[in-house]
Motif scaffolding. Structure first.
Motif, PDB file in Angstrom:
ATOM      1  N   VAL A 160      24.648  62.590   9.165  1.00 15.69           N
ATOM      2  CA  VAL A 160      23.696  61.554   8.754  1.00 15.69           C
ATOM      3  C   VAL A 160      23.394  60.613   9.916  1.00 15.69           C
ATOM      4  O   VAL A 160      24.309  59.971  10.440  1.00 15.69           O
ATOM      5  N   PRO A 161      22.134  60.526  10.355  1.00 14.71           N
ATOM      6  CA  PRO A 161      21.791  59.597  11.436  1.00 14.71           C
ATOM      7  C   PRO A 161      22.196  58.174  11.091  1.00 14.71           C
ATOM      8  O   PRO A 161      22.026  57.719   9.966  1.00 14.71           O
ATOM      9  N   GLY A 162      22.740  57.469  12.078  1.00 12.57           N
ATOM     10  CA  GLY A 162      23.156  56.095  11.877  1.00 12.57           C
ATOM     11  C   GLY A 162      24.606  55.930  11.478  1.00 12.57           C
ATOM     12  O   GLY A 162      25.093  54.806  11.390  1.00 12.57           O
ATOM     13  N   VAL A 163      25.303  57.044  11.236  1.00  8.97           N
ATOM     14  CA  VAL A 163      26.695  56.969  10.800  1.00  8.97           C
ATOM     15  C   VAL A 163      27.642  57.179  11.979  1.00  8.97           C
ATOM     16  O   VAL A 163      27.535  58.178  12.687  1.00  8.97           O
ATOM     17  N   PRO A 164      28.600  56.260  12.205  1.00  7.66           N
ATOM     18  CA  PRO A 164      29.585  56.473  13.268  1.00  7.66           C
ATOM     19  C   PRO A 164      30.613  57.501  12.827  1.00  7.66           C
ATOM     20  O   PRO A 164      31.017  57.525  11.668  1.00  7.66           O
ATOM     21  N   VAL A 165      31.045  58.367  13.747  1.00 11.02           N
ATOM     22  CA  VAL A 165      31.994  59.434  13.430  1.00 11.02           C
ATOM     23  C   VAL A 165      33.171  59.364  14.399  1.00 11.02           C
ATOM     24  O   VAL A 165      32.987  59.387  15.611  1.00 11.02           O
ATOM     25  N   THR A 166      34.376  59.296  13.847  1.00 13.87           N
ATOM     26  CA  THR A 166      35.577  59.186  14.670  1.00 13.87           C
ATOM     27  C   THR A 166      36.378  60.476  14.621  1.00 13.87           C
ATOM     28  O   THR A 166      36.614  61.028  13.552  1.00 13.87           O
ATOM     29  N   SER A 167      36.817  60.929  15.788  1.00 14.09           N
ATOM     30  CA  SER A 167      37.587  62.164  15.894  1.00 14.09           C
ATOM     31  C   SER A 167      39.061  61.921  15.595  1.00 14.09           C
ATOM     32  O   SER A 167      39.495  60.785  15.381  1.00 14.09           O
ATOM     33  N   GLY A 168      39.842  63.009  15.653  1.00 16.36           N
ATOM     34  CA  GLY A 168      41.291  62.896  15.646  1.00 16.36           C
ATOM     35  C   GLY A 168      41.777  62.691  17.066  1.00 16.36           C
ATOM     36  O   GLY A 168      40.988  62.448  17.979  1.00 16.36           O
ATOM     37  N   GLY A 169      43.090  62.826  17.282  1.00 11.42           N
ATOM     38  CA  GLY A 169      43.660  62.562  18.589  1.00 11.42           C
ATOM     39  C   GLY A 169      43.842  63.796  19.442  1.00 11.42           C
ATOM     40  O   GLY A 169      43.116  64.782  19.297  1.00 11.42           O
ATOM     41  N   ILE A 170      44.835  63.755  20.335  1.00 13.34           N
ATOM     42  CA  ILE A 170      45.074  64.855  21.265  1.00 13.34           C
ATOM     43  C   ILE A 170      46.574  65.133  21.359  1.00 13.34           C
ATOM     44  O   ILE A 170      47.401  64.323  20.927  1.00 13.34           O
ATOM     45  N   GLU A 171      46.902  66.262  21.948  1.00 10.57           N
ATOM     46  CA  GLU A 171      48.284  66.586  22.282  1.00 10.57           C
ATOM     47  C   GLU A 171      48.284  67.300  23.627  1.00 10.57           C
ATOM     48  O   GLU A 171      47.416  68.130  23.898  1.00 10.57           O
ATOM     49  N   VAL A 172      49.253  66.974  24.457  1.00 11.02           N
ATOM     50  CA  VAL A 172      49.393  67.586  25.775  1.00 11.02           C
ATOM     51  C   VAL A 172      50.807  68.151  25.892  1.00 11.02           C
ATOM     52  O   VAL A 172      51.790  67.486  25.543  1.00 11.02           O
ATOM     53  N   VAL A 173      50.895  69.396  26.365  1.00  9.47           N
ATOM     54  CA  VAL A 173      52.191  70.037  26.561  1.00  9.47           C
ATOM     55  C   VAL A 173      52.280  70.487  28.013  1.00  9.47           C
ATOM     56  O   VAL A 173      51.335  71.068  28.554  1.00  9.47           O
ATOM     57  N   GLY A 174      53.415  70.196  28.652  1.00 10.30           N
ATOM     58  CA  GLY A 174      53.576  70.591  30.043  1.00 10.30           C
ATOM     59  C   GLY A 174      54.986  70.356  30.529  1.00 10.30           C
ATOM     60  O   GLY A 174      55.933  70.333  29.730  1.00 10.30           O
ATOM     61  N   THR A 175      55.147  70.170  31.823  1.00 11.77           N
ATOM     62  CA  THR A 175      56.465  69.941  32.390  1.00 11.77           C
ATOM     63  C   THR A 175      57.019  68.595  31.921  1.00 11.77           C
ATOM     64  O   THR A 175      56.282  67.763  31.378  1.00 11.77           O
ATOM     65  N   VAL A 176      58.313  68.422  32.123  1.00 12.07           N
ATOM     66  CA  VAL A 176      59.005  67.232  31.624  1.00 12.07           C
ATOM     67  C   VAL A 176      58.273  65.950  32.033  1.00 12.07           C
ATOM     68  O   VAL A 176      57.934  65.756  33.195  1.00 12.07           O
ATOM     69  N   GLY A 177      58.046  65.109  31.047  1.00 12.13           N
ATOM     70  CA  GLY A 177      57.419  63.820  31.322  1.00 12.13           C
ATOM     71  C   GLY A 177      55.964  63.738  30.918  1.00 12.13           C
ATOM     72  O   GLY A 177      55.511  62.717  30.410  1.00 12.13           O
ATOM     73  N   VAL A 178      55.193  64.824  31.102  1.00 13.98           N
ATOM     74  CA  VAL A 178      53.755  64.745  30.824  1.00 13.98           C
ATOM     75  C   VAL A 178      53.425  65.073  29.374  1.00 13.98           C
ATOM     76  O   VAL A 178      52.377  64.675  28.860  1.00 13.98           O
ATOM     77  N   SER A 179      54.292  65.820  28.682  1.00 12.50           N
ATOM     78  CA  SER A 179      54.030  66.177  27.285  1.00 12.50           C
ATOM     79  C   SER A 179      53.903  64.915  26.436  1.00 12.50           C
ATOM     80  O   SER A 179      54.679  63.962  26.583  1.00 12.50           O
ATOM     81  N   ASN A 180      52.931  64.922  25.519  1.00 15.46           N
ATOM     82  CA  ASN A 180      52.688  63.722  24.719  1.00 15.46           C
ATOM     83  C   ASN A 180      51.836  64.053  23.502  1.00 15.46           C
ATOM     84  O   ASN A 180      50.896  64.856  23.600  1.00 15.46           O
ATOM     85  N   LYS A 181      52.189  63.486  22.352  1.00 19.05           N
ATOM     86  CA  LYS A 181      51.368  63.583  21.145  1.00 19.05           C
ATOM     87  C   LYS A 181      50.726  62.227  20.919  1.00 19.05           C
ATOM     88  O   LYS A 181      51.428  61.212  20.791  1.00 19.05           O
ATOM     89  N   LEU A 182      49.401  62.224  20.861  1.00 15.18           N
ATOM     90  CA  LEU A 182      48.656  60.968  20.731  1.00 15.18           C
ATOM     91  C   LEU A 182      47.634  61.089  19.599  1.00 15.18           C
ATOM     92  O   LEU A 182      46.421  61.220  19.824  1.00 15.18           O
ATOM     93  N   PRO A 183      48.095  61.040  18.348  1.00 12.47           N
ATOM     94  CA  PRO A 183      47.178  61.202  17.209  1.00 12.47           C
ATOM     95  C   PRO A 183      46.150  60.084  17.079  1.00 12.47           C
ATOM     96  O   PRO A 183      45.120  60.256  16.428  1.00 12.47           O
ATOM     97  N   ASP A 184      46.431  58.936  17.685  1.00 12.72           N
ATOM     98  CA  ASP A 184      45.509  57.801  17.589  1.00 12.72           C
ATOM     99  C   ASP A 184      44.587  57.670  18.795  1.00 12.72           C
ATOM    100  O   ASP A 184      43.813  56.704  18.895  1.00 12.72           O
ATOM    101  N   LEU A 185      44.673  58.626  19.720  1.00 11.98           N
ATOM    102  CA  LEU A 185      43.770  58.589  20.883  1.00 11.98           C
ATOM    103  C   LEU A 185      42.458  59.262  20.470  1.00 11.98           C
ATOM    104  O   LEU A 185      42.218  60.437  20.732  1.00 11.98           O
ATOM    105  N   THR A 186      41.613  58.493  19.815  1.00 11.69           N
ATOM    106  CA  THR A 186      40.383  59.013  19.219  1.00 11.69           C
ATOM    107  C   THR A 186      39.161  58.640  20.047  1.00 11.69           C
ATOM    108  O   THR A 186      39.236  57.853  20.987  1.00 11.69           O
ATOM    109  N   ALA A 187      38.023  59.214  19.667  1.00  6.82           N
ATOM    110  CA  ALA A 187      36.739  58.872  20.289  1.00  6.82           C
ATOM    111  C   ALA A 187      35.680  58.864  19.190  1.00  6.82           C
ATOM    112  O   ALA A 187      35.684  59.727  18.313  1.00  6.82           O
ATOM    113  N   CYS A 188      34.802  57.893  19.243  1.00  7.26           N
ATOM    114  CA  CYS A 188      33.797  57.729  18.188  1.00  7.26           C
ATOM    115  C   CYS A 188      32.386  57.768  18.780  1.00  7.26           C
ATOM    116  O   CYS A 188      32.134  57.226  19.850  1.00  7.26           O
TER     117      CYS A 188
END
Length: 236
Positions: A160-188
């Protein structure tokens, strides 16, 4: 390719153009947005987070999207994973969680490759819970070369035109230290009416994946004629 398979993308292409035209005239009724929404005042197109990995090393994460997106067109979410102060982790998996109701995306990853420098390439996408993931044996991350994953989705035609839409977050997996779950890192983003260029692009994408134009036209004409004859027969 079967005729039904050809008709599906053609039907979508026609629907895109028709919907755009109707919305432009203020005549269309569309179903409520199925994706998550936010107030326009709090609709942030980019968000960032950091993580202290110890030894003075900080990992940086961000998710962003264009501030507006045409209803029925496409939208791309960019996820950046960076580091500072001498950190050099390797990222194996990046997961993006789009708004509810979005289908499978296409994806590209831009990363630094030894002896090749920065390179962007198309990568395979797999389902990951409520989101989609891309993977590698390890994308190198340095303070000057973050890894960027871009996930491109088709927007639901019911947007619907005019409606803001917000995504979910992200998850990163890698070597020790960089892995992270960020469910609130959204974009609208704020939905708007699709531009004529976006409409033409959407039709072109559908046609290019559906066989030759001549075959498509022949099939559509045949379908119209068959439908007309069937309708005439049923009215007797």
């Amino acid at each position: 390719m079967s005729r039904s398979a050809v008709r599906r993308p053609v039907a979508r292409a026609v629907a895109v153009v028709a919907t755009t035209a109707l919305l432009g005239g203020g005549l269309a009724f569309v179903a409520p947005q199925t994706a998550g929404t936010a107030t326009a005042a709090g609709c942030d197109s980019a968000n960032r987070a950091t993580k202290d990995a110890g030894l003075g090393i900080t990992h940086n994460y961000s998710k962003s999207v264009a501030m507006t997106a045409g209803a029925g067109a496409k939208v791309t979410y960019k996820i950046d994973v960076g580091t500072s102060n001498g950190g050099n982790p390797y990222v194996n998996t990046i997961v993006d969680t789009p708004p509810a109701g979005f289908g499978k995306p296409t994806a590209k990853v831009r990363a630094y490759h030894f002896l090749e420098g920065l390179k962007e390439e198309v990568v395979a996408v797999e389902a990951a819970g409520k989101g989609w993931k891309v993977g590698s044996g390890g994308w190198s991350v340095t303070s000057g070369n973050p890894v960027t994953a871009s996930f491109t989705y088709d927007l639901p035609l019911a947007s619907v035109p005019g409606v803001p839409v917000t995504s979910g977050g992200i998850e990163v997996v890698g070597t020790v230290g960089v892995s992270n779950k960020l469910p609130d890192l959204t974009a609208c983003y704020l939905t708007r009416i699709m531009t004529p260029g976006e409409a033409i692009g959407s039709v072109g994408d559908d046609l290019s994946s559906s066989g030759s134009t001549q075959d498509i036209i022949s099939d559509v004409v045949e379908g119209i004629v068959s439908g007309a004859l069937a309708g005439a027969g049923s009215s007797r």
